[in-house]
Design a protein around this motif. Structure first.
Motif, mmCIF file in Angstrom:
data_model
loop_
_atom_site.group_PDB
_atom_site.id
_atom_site.type_symbol
_atom_site.label_atom_id
_atom_site.label_comp_id
_atom_site.label_asym_id
_atom_site.label_seq_id
_atom_site.Cartn_x
_atom_site.Cartn_y
_atom_site.Cartn_z
ATOM 1 N N ILE A 18 98.120 -11.239 -23.747
ATOM 2 C CA ILE A 18 97.061 -10.738 -24.630
ATOM 3 C C ILE A 18 97.678 -10.431 -25.983
ATOM 4 O O ILE A 18 98.886 -10.186 -26.086
ATOM 5 N N THR A 19 96.868 -10.463 -27.027
ATOM 6 C CA THR A 19 97.294 -10.104 -28.379
ATOM 7 C C THR A 19 96.732 -8.733 -28.728
ATOM 8 O O THR A 19 95.564 -8.462 -28.474
ATOM 9 N N ASN A 20 97.567 -7.902 -29.308
ATOM 10 C CA ASN A 20 97.155 -6.515 -29.569
ATOM 11 C C ASN A 20 97.512 -6.133 -31.011
ATOM 12 O O ASN A 20 98.356 -6.761 -31.637
ATOM 13 N N TRP A 21 96.891 -5.087 -31.538
ATOM 14 C CA TRP A 21 97.170 -4.576 -32.874
ATOM 15 C C TRP A 21 97.558 -3.106 -32.793
ATOM 16 O O TRP A 21 97.220 -2.409 -31.833
ATOM 17 N N ARG B 172 95.445 -0.826 -30.211
ATOM 18 C CA ARG B 172 93.983 -0.759 -30.344
ATOM 19 C C ARG B 172 93.278 -0.825 -28.985
ATOM 20 O O ARG B 172 92.184 -0.298 -28.820
ATOM 21 N N LEU B 173 93.904 -1.447 -27.958
ATOM 22 C CA LEU B 173 93.267 -1.497 -26.642
ATOM 23 C C LEU B 173 93.235 -0.116 -26.006
ATOM 24 O O LEU B 173 92.208 0.324 -25.477
ATOM 25 N N GLU C 278 102.245 -9.999 -29.731
ATOM 26 C CA GLU C 278 102.010 -10.697 -28.474
ATOM 27 C C GLU C 278 102.564 -9.858 -27.325
ATOM 28 O O GLU C 278 103.734 -9.467 -27.343
ATOM 29 N N VAL C 279 101.721 -9.586 -26.318
ATOM 30 C CA VAL C 279 102.104 -8.755 -25.187
ATOM 31 C C VAL C 279 102.358 -9.675 -23.982
ATOM 32 O O VAL C 279 101.512 -10.482 -23.622
ATOM 33 N N ARG C 280 103.540 -9.535 -23.335
ATOM 34 C CA ARG C 280 103.962 -10.457 -22.280
ATOM 35 C C ARG C 280 104.617 -9.693 -21.132
ATOM 36 O O ARG C 280 104.718 -8.470 -21.151
ATOM 37 N N GLU D 104 90.649 -12.702 -33.861
ATOM 38 C CA GLU D 104 91.997 -12.266 -34.233
ATOM 39 C C GLU D 104 92.311 -12.627 -35.683
ATOM 40 O O GLU D 104 92.901 -11.831 -36.422
ATOM 41 N N ARG D 105 91.914 -13.847 -36.077
ATOM 42 C CA ARG D 105 92.195 -14.282 -37.447
ATOM 43 C C ARG D 105 91.442 -13.419 -38.449
ATOM 44 O O ARG D 105 91.984 -13.058 -39.499
ATOM 45 N N ARG D 106 90.193 -13.083 -38.136
ATOM 46 C CA ARG D 106 89.430 -12.235 -39.061
ATOM 47 C C ARG D 106 90.083 -10.870 -39.228
ATOM 48 O O ARG D 106 90.151 -10.329 -40.335
ATOM 49 N N GLN D 107 90.556 -10.318 -38.107
ATOM 50 C CA GLN D 107 91.215 -9.019 -38.204
ATOM 51 C C GLN D 107 92.515 -9.125 -39.003
ATOM 52 O O GLN D 107 92.850 -8.228 -39.785
#
Length: 844
Positions: free
Chosen positions: A120-123, A195-196, A218-220, A317-320
């Motif tokens: 998952i992708t996180n901020w 943010r999650l 990137e979360v792995r 994601e790109r917009r953020q």
């Protein structure tokens, strides 16, 4: 019949198993794994990625995905709950085999092995207590920020703020829950979580999101370095297959934990799957090819749906990310506006310049005359600075990556000049080909002005130190010349042919003494006698003298403020200032004109003080002396206060008039400025500090004066002087007037005489600075204890730096300045001896 039934049952069973495999599979079967079947998995409280529920069971997206893979691979999972920092330590120590929900970074790959697939992708999201206004990274300067120890968002934020020069105070917590708790208690000004986690728990606290977010990460999954490469490879294979399958455990878990509808989703139970599989097989037997084609359509539709969902996710994601970039650009723009830096670029492909609005304003480029080439740009630059600027430009082209800079002058549209500091750096491809030169520019005119003022002040101070340094020896020489001339003239008849020659020697010595006094005034080392006075009265007192001085063809006008505040200055020195400025104005108006003297109370503000380093903000008294003469050009203005600088013809000026004015005003703690243009006259503005404290009256003891020339006496005087010529001269003068004179070269010798001399000693005449370690003041204090009725007079050719400022001589002492004439010496001695009481003499 029975055989057909058995055969049909076997075919249905095989079809059922095949269909079940299509429906239930979450990833490709990988067979036996080389990894250990018992896997220790670290989990920390980071809902919804991973956490322990109230029943003590591991939950979250990473738990769901790993549990599904473990079932297919036959692994046994042992979950180990730990705080975030402890989880990292256990992973380093190989106490766990796998850690989920860990952010990937280049730096961490040196310490851990990661899956290639991102789960998952996180901020990073910055929160603040409610009613705490945080709008940009700059608002975090000096703030207390709660962060998770070891968190990659913490690392990224710290690097970002360091780049902007923002310095907050970081408060490290062990969990994200601790971060929210500190925010809720108002123990910190801001807090950073992913943010999650924030979206799951922010509603339970009195906090709010700020507009500040960090770049996505990137979360792995991760394993100890070099420990389990096969384990990570198997997880990667399953993750890749699950992402491609819209009905896999990967998508079901994300939907469950992130979209909030996982509990309402319908899944088929095993028994229904078997029944449905059999129905599908029977239907396939009847409809054949039609069912196969429909299955193909459904597979493609599912694939498109998965791709569309993935695409929507990437677009979000790109917009953020674009929004974060926009905010960062806005912050950079704000920083550039605050520093008034203009930006420019030179493009190698077109060999043209482009300038932003600030840079165009800075250089004074008009809309129709914006230079694009290097030559047209240099046309705006002062000719003497063009060569150095071109050399720097070519050096940037030759050495990409190196920063070059220049200070140079540019012409503005109104004809004025401005100082610019510009730096630039070339950007090149890997092959060394320069693409562009990027740079910035800033106005440094004010800094250059202050530097020029400082250099001028240092130059004037150096000349002043030189003048003060030679004053003592020069005054001693002049004392001997003038004194011996007086003695010869006193004993010589005016009819003597040599009388005129000796008189000329005395006159030359007195002119040299006056010149020395001017040098001391310029160097601010003469001894002043300041008092509280009304500047208007000083001007009124010298008006008649000024009219005679400037002549009838020049009209003298005054404009005096009736409410003018008092100043503290030496009235005689101020009269000299006014006279010198009047003479200077007269010489500038040979055909006549007007001379105006004005006074008023003024207040100099911070802005003026910043531009003139010798001024403090506050109330001042202004004396302005203006003429309608020829004026002064800019080059001459830069030197008007320098000693011996003059524009007059030879023998018509010493060049010390304005230098003396400058020295007197500076020594009086004042400030002087000159304003002039050729053909428009000149104004000298003198600022003196207002003085309102203390009673009216003089600030120094009254001068001892006597009338007549009867200086003869019969008293005994102890003369102490280390300079032989001055000592012999003073002794001769004293004996000429009938005084018993005892002489000594230094203090110890004088004290010996005071102890052994049996008759009274009426007066001690001593030099202030003498060799041997005993000053005139030291001698006077010891002598006063031995001879309490004796009077004391000090004499010196040294400056006030050596006398008053060093505490050698007090303001109440009787003092005789070298060089002196015989009249001045005898007048001072007679007046001192005739003054009742020795108290005012010994208060040193």
């Amino acid at each position: 019949m029975t055989t057909k039934i058995i055969r049909s049952f076997l075919v249905a069973l095989i079809g059922l198993q095949f269909a079940s495999a299509l429906i239930r599979a979450d990833g490709p079967p990988t067979g036996a794994t080389t990894a250990s079947p018992h896997i220790r998995v670290g989990i920390y409280n980071n809902k919804p990625l991973g956490f322990w529920d109230e029943a003590g069971r591991p939950q979250g997206i990473f738990v769901d995905i790993l549990t599904g893979i473990a079932k297919q691979e036959g692994w046994t999972l042992e979950y180990v709950f730990c705080e975030w920092a402890a989880c990292l330590q256990m992973l380093d120590a190989h106490k766990i085999d796998l850690l989920g929900a860990i952010a990937w970074s280049e730096k961490r790959t040196l310490q851990y092995d990661f899956t290639q697939e991102t789960v998952i992708t996180n901020w990073g999201q910055v929160y603040s207590p409610r009613k705490q206004d945080l709008s940009s990274f700059l608002d975090l300067d000096g703030k207390r920020i709660a962060v998770l120890a070891g968190d990659i968002h913490y690392t990224n934020l710290k690097e970002l703020l360091n780049g902007f020069g923002v310095s907050p105070v970081y408060i490290e917590a062990q969990t994200y829950a601790d971060v929210f708790k500190l925010l809720d208690e108002h123990s910190v000004d801001a807090g950073l979580v992913n943010r999650l986690y924030g979206s799951q728990f922010e509603a339970g606290y009195t906090i709010e999101k700020s507009p500040i977010i960090l770049n996505p990460i990137e979360v792995r999954f991760a394993a100890p370095k070099g420990a389990h490469p096969d384990l990570l490879a198997i997880i990667d294979a399953h993750l890749k297959a699950q992402k491609d399958d819209g009905n896999s455990i990967y998508h079901r878990s994300i939907s469950r934990w992130l979209e909030g509808n996982g509990s309402n989703r319908w899944y088929l139970p095993d028994w229904l799957i078997w029944g449905f599989s059999g129905a599908l097989l029977l239907l396939a037997l009847f409809i054949g090819l039609n069912l196969f084609l429909r299955a193909q359509v459904q597979a493609k539709t599912a694939e498109l749906s998965t791709r569309n969902k993935k695409l929507r996710h990437e677009i979000a994601e790109r917009r953020q990310a674009e929004e974060a970039l926009r905010r960062n650009q806005a912050t950079l723009e704000l920083a550039l506006e605050a520093t008034t830096i203009g930006l420019w670029q030179w493009h190698a492909e077109t060999e043209k310049f482009t300038w932003d609005e600030r840079c165009r304003t800075l250089f004074g480029f008009g809309k129709e005359h914006i230079p694009t080439s290097i030559d047209s740009y240099l046309n705006h630059v002062y000719p003497d600075d063009q060569s150095a600027l071109r050399v720097t430009f070519e050096a940037c082209l030759a050495h990409p990556g190196e920063i070059g800079g220049n200070d140079f002058r540019v012409y503005l549209p109104d004809g004025k000049m401005r100082w610019i500091h510009s730096t630039g750096k070339a950007v090149a491809e890997k092959d060394g080909r320069v693409l562009r030169i990027m740079g910035g520019a800033i106005d440094i005119t004010e800094r250059k002005t202050l530097e020029d003022q400082l250099r001028q002040s240092q130059k004037m101070e150096a000349v002043g130190r030189l003048a003060g340094g030679v004053a003592h020896d020069f005054n001693n020489i002049l004392t001997a010349i003038i004194g011996y001339s007086d003695l010869i003239l006193l004993k010589m008849d005016e009819t003597d042919p040599n009388f005129g020659f000796i008189s000329e020697i005395k006159i030359a010595g007195e002119r040299a003494a006056a010149l020395t006094r001017q040098l001391l005034a310029f160097s601010r080392k003469q001894i002043l006698q300041p008092e509280r006075l009304d500047l208007n009265k000083v001007i009124i007192n010298v008006q008649k003298m000024l009219k005679r001085l400037i002549g009838e063809d020049i009209e003298l006008q005054t404009s005096l403020d009736p409410g003018l505040s008092a100043v503290k200055a030496d009235p005689g020195q101020l009269e000299q200032v006014i006279m010198n400025l009047a003479v200077n104005a007269r010489d500038a108006m040979p055909a006549g004109g007007q001379l105006l003297l004005e006074t008023q109370n003024v207040c100099l503000d911070e802005d003026y003080a910043q531009r003139h380093t010798d001024v403090t903000p506050g109330p001042w008294v202004l004396l302005a002396v203006s003429d309608t003469g020829a004026g002064i050009d800019q080059e001459t203005l830069e030197h008007v206060f320098e000693p011996f600088f003059t524009t007059k013809e030879t023998q018509k000026g010493t060049g010390l008039g304005l230098a003396t004015v400058h020295g007197i005003i500076r020594q009086s703690r004042g400030h002087i400025r000159v304003y002039s243009e050729p053909g428009r006259g000149t104004t000298f503005k003198i600022y003196l500090p207002q003085f309102a404290a203390g009673p009216d009256g003089p600030a120094h003891p009254a001068q001892l004066t006597i009338t007549g020339r009867n200086y003869h006496g019969a008293e005994t005087i102890l003369l102490v002087e280390d300079e032989t010529a001055v000592r012999n001269l003073a002794e001769s003068i004293l004996k000429t007037y009938g005084y018993t004179t005892l002489t000594a070269q230094n203090g110890p010798e004088a004290l010996t005489i005071a102890q052994t001399y049996n008759a009274p000693i009426d007066l001690l005449l001593t030099d202030v600075i003498m060799p041997g370690g005993m000053t005139g003041r030291d001698l006077a204090e010891t002598f006063a204890a031995m001879r309490p009725q004796a009077k004391i007079i000090y004499m010196s050719g040294y400056t006030d730096n050596a006398i008053i400022k060093r505490g050698i001589l007090g303001v109440n002492a009787a003092f005789l300045q070298k060089p002196f004439t015989s009249d001045e010496l005898m007048q001072k001695i007679r007046a001192t001896l005739d003054t009742a009481g020795p108290e005012n003499i010994r208060k040193v």
